[in-house]
Design an enzyme around this catalytic site. Structure first.
Site, mmCIF file in Angstrom:
data_model
loop_
_atom_site.group_PDB
_atom_site.id
_atom_site.type_symbol
_atom_site.label_atom_id
_atom_site.label_comp_id
_atom_site.label_asym_id
_atom_site.label_seq_id
_atom_site.Cartn_x
_atom_site.Cartn_y
_atom_site.Cartn_z
ATOM 1 N N GLY A 112 0.805 -1.214 0.000
ATOM 2 C CA GLY A 112 0.000 0.000 0.000
ATOM 3 C C GLY A 112 0.837 1.262 0.000
ATOM 4 O O GLY A 112 0.374 2.318 -0.442
ATOM 5 N N GLU A 135 26.525 -1.881 14.499
ATOM 6 C CA GLU A 135 26.538 -1.187 15.789
ATOM 7 C C GLU A 135 25.140 -0.881 16.319
ATOM 8 O O GLU A 135 24.953 -0.764 17.530
ATOM 9 C CB GLU A 135 27.374 0.090 15.711
ATOM 10 C CG GLU A 135 26.786 1.163 14.801
ATOM 11 C CD GLU A 135 27.644 2.419 14.740
ATOM 12 O OE1 GLU A 135 28.700 2.469 15.389
ATOM 13 O OE2 GLU A 135 27.234 3.350 14.033
#
Length: 167
Positions: A112, A135
């Site tokens: 959508g 990280e």
């Protein structure tokens, strides 16, 4: 039939995706503005061990404000094939390599408002390697019996779409 894009503007160019607004004339003749996330795509894998278990991760997802259960996955790098991405992500996130890879198919998780496609693979004959998290990745690796993982879906514990599709 297809719709006609009359104009397009980039609203945001993020680290991974772009948010664009398109002015579109639909096939029924109506003209609308649509906001679309353009995404490079991703790969996900169902890592199966020899004893009817699957490797799942429980990863912190800031957008939902909690840790959620998932199969390993990651975004495609430029010029990277879906299989190369899957192999890289399996090692980085779980600390496993796989000797056997089979593509199960592709899903379009949110059509959508996004063009993202996730390629889903089965990864089998696992062997340990070094985990190498980004990280910003906070996750724990879990080995779960396949039957228990399916039950986790039925109980609403696993809610992630790619994970439900893969399992």
């Amino acid at each position: 039939m297809s719709s006609k894009v009359n104009s397009q503007v980039t609203l945001l160019h993020g680290r991974v995706f772009k948010l664009i607004r398109e002015n579109v004339t639909l096939t029924n003749g109506i003209t609308v503005d649509l906001d679309i996330i353009r995404h490079p795509g991703a790969s996900a894998m169902v890592p199966l061990s020899n004893n009817r278990t699957v490797i799942l991760i429980k990863q912190y997802r800031h957008a939902v404000g909690d840790f959620i259960w998932e199969i390993p996955a990651g975004t495609l790098d430029p010029d990277e094939t879906p299989l190369e991405c899957a192999k890289r992500e399996l090692a980085e996130e779980t600390g496993f390599l796989a000797d056997d890879w089979q593509k199960m198919g592709e899903i379009t998780p949110v059509p959508g408002y996004s063009d993202e496609r996730i390629h889903i693979f089965i990864a089998a004959y696992l062997k340990p390697t070094e985990q190498n998290l980004d990280e910003d990745e906070m996750l724990n690796v879990h080995e779960v019996k396949v039957d228990n993982a399916i039950e986790m879906i039925h109980k609403g514990i696993i809610q992630d779409g790619k994970t439900i599709a893969g399992l």
